[in-house]
Design a protein around this motif. Sequence first.
Motif: not given
Length: 161
Positions: A117-129
């Motif tokens: 798998x390729x992990x994407x690190x260029x995203x922000x976590x969702x506040x709800x999560x």
Amino acid sequence: MDLDIYQVDSFTSEAFKGNPAGVCIINNGLTDRSMLSIAEEMAVSETAFLSLPDMTLKWFTPKAEVKLCGHGTLAVAHVLKERGLVSTGDTVNFETLSGTLTALINESTIELDFPSPTIQFDISPCQVLLDNLGIEACKVVCFGCFDSAAAGLVMYIKWQA
């Protein structure tokens, strides 16, 4: 319709142990609807469908198609060996939604090679999560996600306690 359908207990040599998978080896195409109906009837976590003419491998739960299933792939390779369609030392390439998967048939084992798998690190976590996990945004050190195919979208979160 005349089909050969198997139930294989993967990861074990004992009946009613391991991880059960349905296996259906076909010579002509089945519709996705037919495969889903068969998977519903089998009532195991996944049923694998291998089209012999083009070595296309698909997996269905009783509810939906999935992109990857390890124990289902192992079960298909086992059935191919038991039916004499492959022999010890053979390499089998399966064409799937996740790319080409390879099985090496050994005397008493089967080796599977899956895509990484390729992990994407260029995203922000969702506040709800974060709220649901009880993690403050300022404590997140690293966040990423990847599509693990079989499990769907998987999140990776590292945070400071």
